[in-house]
Motif scaffolding. Structure first.
Motif, PDB file in Angstrom:
ATOM      1  N   LEU A  32      27.218  29.967 -22.970  1.00  0.00           N
ATOM      2  CA  LEU A  32      26.200  30.948 -22.617  1.00  0.00           C
ATOM      3  C   LEU A  32      26.379  32.237 -23.413  1.00  0.00           C
ATOM      4  N   HIS A  33      25.240  32.847 -23.761  1.00  0.00           N
ATOM      5  CA  HIS A  33      25.202  34.094 -24.528  1.00  0.00           C
ATOM      6  C   HIS A  33      24.255  35.080 -23.857  1.00  0.00           C
ATOM      7  N   GLU A  34      24.448  36.360 -24.151  1.00  0.00           N
ATOM      8  CA  GLU A  34      23.477  37.375 -23.757  1.00  0.00           C
ATOM      9  C   GLU A  34      22.222  37.185 -24.609  1.00  0.00           C
ATOM     10  N   GLY A  35      21.086  37.626 -24.099  1.00  0.00           N
ATOM     11  CA  GLY A  35      19.860  37.555 -24.884  1.00  0.00           C
ATOM     12  C   GLY A  35      19.974  38.389 -26.138  1.00  0.00           C
ATOM     13  N   HIS A  36      19.630  37.799 -27.279  1.00  0.00           N
ATOM     14  CA  HIS A  36      19.627  38.514 -28.561  1.00  0.00           C
ATOM     15  C   HIS A  36      18.793  37.719 -29.559  1.00  0.00           C
ATOM     16  N   THR A  37      18.398  38.378 -30.629  1.00  0.00           N
ATOM     17  CA  THR A  37      17.623  37.711 -31.670  1.00  0.00           C
ATOM     18  C   THR A  37      18.530  36.764 -32.439  1.00  0.00           C
ATOM     19  N   ALA A  38      18.232  35.490 -32.338  1.00  0.00           N
ATOM     20  CA  ALA A  38      18.974  34.429 -33.037  1.00  0.00           C
ATOM     21  C   ALA A  38      18.209  33.133 -32.831  1.00  0.00           C
ATOM     22  N   THR A  39      18.517  32.134 -33.630  1.00  0.00           N
ATOM     23  CA  THR A  39      17.892  30.824 -33.464  1.00  0.00           C
ATOM     24  C   THR A  39      18.910  29.833 -32.911  1.00  0.00           C
ATOM     25  N   GLY A  40      18.409  28.689 -32.447  1.00  0.00           N
ATOM     26  CA  GLY A  40      19.287  27.637 -31.950  1.00  0.00           C
ATOM     27  C   GLY A  40      19.739  27.816 -30.520  1.00  0.00           C
ATOM     28  N   LEU A  41      19.104  28.725 -29.784  1.00  0.00           N
ATOM     29  CA  LEU A  41      19.443  28.991 -28.393  1.00  0.00           C
ATOM     30  C   LEU A  41      18.220  28.704 -27.527  1.00  0.00           C
ATOM     31  N   VAL A  42      18.418  28.634 -26.204  1.00  0.00           N
ATOM     32  CA  VAL A  42      17.297  28.470 -25.282  1.00  0.00           C
ATOM     33  C   VAL A  42      17.592  29.271 -24.014  1.00  0.00           C
ATOM     34  N   GLY A  43      16.552  29.908 -23.470  1.00  0.00           N
ATOM     35  CA  GLY A  43      16.718  30.674 -22.239  1.00  0.00           C
ATOM     36  C   GLY A  43      17.006  29.771 -21.056  1.00  0.00           C
ATOM     37  N   VAL A  44      17.970  30.185 -20.232  1.00  0.00           N
ATOM     38  CA  VAL A  44      18.311  29.402 -19.038  1.00  0.00           C
ATOM     39  C   VAL A  44      18.125  30.183 -17.738  1.00  0.00           C
ATOM     40  N   GLY A  45      18.058  31.520 -17.804  1.00  0.00           N
ATOM     41  CA  GLY A  45      17.877  32.275 -16.577  1.00  0.00           C
ATOM     42  C   GLY A  45      18.325  33.718 -16.680  1.00  0.00           C
ATOM     43  N   ARG A  46      18.555  34.288 -15.501  1.00  0.00           N
ATOM     44  CA  ARG A  46      18.971  35.685 -15.353  1.00  0.00           C
ATOM     45  C   ARG A  46      20.426  35.724 -14.886  1.00  0.00           C
ATOM     46  N   ALA A  47      21.225  36.568 -15.510  1.00  0.00           N
ATOM     47  CA  ALA A  47      22.632  36.718 -15.119  1.00  0.00           C
ATOM     48  C   ALA A  47      22.725  37.344 -13.738  1.00  0.00           C
ATOM     49  N   GLU A  48      23.582  36.787 -12.919  1.00  0.00           N
ATOM     50  CA  GLU A  48      23.768  37.294 -11.557  1.00  0.00           C
ATOM     51  C   GLU A  48      24.902  38.302 -11.460  1.00  0.00           C
TER      52      GLU A  48
ATOM     53  N   LEU B  70       5.023  29.933 -24.785  1.00  0.00           N
ATOM     54  CA  LEU B  70       6.428  30.325 -24.862  1.00  0.00           C
ATOM     55  C   LEU B  70       6.563  31.827 -25.106  1.00  0.00           C
ATOM     56  N   ALA B  71       7.567  32.422 -24.486  1.00  0.00           N
ATOM     57  CA  ALA B  71       7.998  33.786 -24.808  1.00  0.00           C
ATOM     58  C   ALA B  71       9.291  33.645 -25.590  1.00  0.00           C
ATOM     59  N   PHE B  72       9.542  34.568 -26.518  1.00  0.00           N
ATOM     60  CA  PHE B  72      10.728  34.510 -27.364  1.00  0.00           C
ATOM     61  C   PHE B  72      11.629  35.712 -27.111  1.00  0.00           C
ATOM     62  N   VAL B  73      12.928  35.518 -27.244  1.00  0.00           N
ATOM     63  CA  VAL B  73      13.927  36.535 -26.933  1.00  0.00           C
ATOM     64  C   VAL B  73      14.079  37.532 -28.076  1.00  0.00           C
ATOM     65  N   VAL B  74      13.944  38.821 -27.735  1.00  0.00           N
ATOM     66  CA  VAL B  74      14.198  39.907 -28.684  1.00  0.00           C
ATOM     67  C   VAL B  74      15.609  40.445 -28.452  1.00  0.00           C
ATOM     68  N   ASP B  75      15.921  40.744 -27.189  1.00  0.00           N
ATOM     69  CA  ASP B  75      17.255  41.213 -26.804  1.00  0.00           C
ATOM     70  C   ASP B  75      17.484  40.790 -25.364  1.00  0.00           C
TER      71      ASP B  75
ATOM     72  N   THR C 185      13.065  33.681 -36.371  1.00  0.00           N
ATOM     73  CA  THR C 185      14.335  34.379 -36.154  1.00  0.00           C
ATOM     74  C   THR C 185      14.711  34.453 -34.681  1.00  0.00           C
ATOM     75  N   ARG C 186      13.809  34.042 -33.784  1.00  0.00           N
ATOM     76  CA  ARG C 186      14.039  34.179 -32.340  1.00  0.00           C
ATOM     77  C   ARG C 186      14.009  32.824 -31.641  1.00  0.00           C
ATOM     78  N   SER C 187      14.776  32.743 -30.566  1.00  0.00           N
ATOM     79  CA  SER C 187      14.817  31.547 -29.738  1.00  0.00           C
ATOM     80  C   SER C 187      13.869  31.686 -28.550  1.00  0.00           C
ATOM     81  N   PRO C 188      13.413  30.562 -27.993  1.00  0.00           N
ATOM     82  CA  PRO C 188      12.524  30.625 -26.832  1.00  0.00           C
ATOM     83  C   PRO C 188      13.278  31.063 -25.569  1.00  0.00           C
ATOM     84  N   ALA C 189      12.641  31.960 -24.817  1.00  0.00           N
ATOM     85  CA  ALA C 189      13.207  32.406 -23.545  1.00  0.00           C
ATOM     86  C   ALA C 189      12.756  31.477 -22.426  1.00  0.00           C
ATOM     87  N   GLY C 190      11.444  31.233 -22.380  1.00  0.00           N
ATOM     88  CA  GLY C 190      10.857  30.429 -21.322  1.00  0.00           C
ATOM     89  C   GLY C 190       9.348  30.473 -21.449  1.00  0.00           C
ATOM     90  N   ILE C 191       8.680  30.079 -20.377  1.00  0.00           N
ATOM     91  CA  ILE C 191       7.221  30.003 -20.349  1.00  0.00           C
ATOM     92  C   ILE C 191       6.661  31.277 -19.708  1.00  0.00           C
TER      93      ILE C 191
END
Length: 143
Positions: A42-58, A99-104, A116-122
């Motif tokens: 798992l990673h923090e949200g950031h601009t990169a490829t090859g990742l996929v959004g899984v949720g919100r950190a608790e 799809l929405a894409f992750v900026v940060d 340059t960005r990975s998908p966050a979710g729908i």
């Protein structure tokens, strides 16, 4: 295994909270976008490829000085509101279902930023305070 001959207490996981191992050099703040890499970490949200959004950190997890998997993070899939990008990357109500894409770690965009960005979710909705994003790893990967 053989068929049951008596009642069984089958373990259950409701899926509301999930856990995963955090990548090395990651600082994930509570309430931020969480991404999974192809290697499963798992990673923090950031601009990169090859990742996929899984949720919100608790919770906040700091693995900046650790190796892959030294820290564990609890995250929650679901629908959460994050900040909207601006200009041509701003998400509008017409984008619901796309799809929405992750900026940060708190911002999503309409485009992949020229790959340059990975998908966050729908995108589930848009209001004056931001973009509602549905985090469902399998659904996002399928999209």
């Amino acid at each position: 295994m053989t068929a049951l001959t008596t009642d069984r207490n089958t373990p259950r996981h409701d899926g509301e909270l999930r856990h995963g191992l955090v990548a090395a050099a990651s600082l994930i703040y509570a309430g931020s976008i969480v991404l999974r890499a192809a290697d499963g970490y798992l990673h923090e949200g950031h601009t990169a490829t090859g990742l996929v959004g899984v949720g919100r950190a608790e919770a906040r997890v700091d693995n900046r000085l650790g190796a892959d998997g030294d820290e564990d993070l609890t995250y929650r899939p679901g629908i959460f509101r994050f900040a909207n990008s601006a200009g041509a990357d701003g998400i509008t109500f017409a984008d619901v279902g796309e799809l929405a894409f992750v900026v940060d770690d708190q911002t999503v965009a309409k485009t992949d930023g020229t790959t340059t960005r990975s998908p966050a979710g729908i995108i589930d909705g848009v209001d004056a305070n931001g973009v509602w994003v549905r985090f469902d790893e399998a659904l996002t990967k399928a999209s």
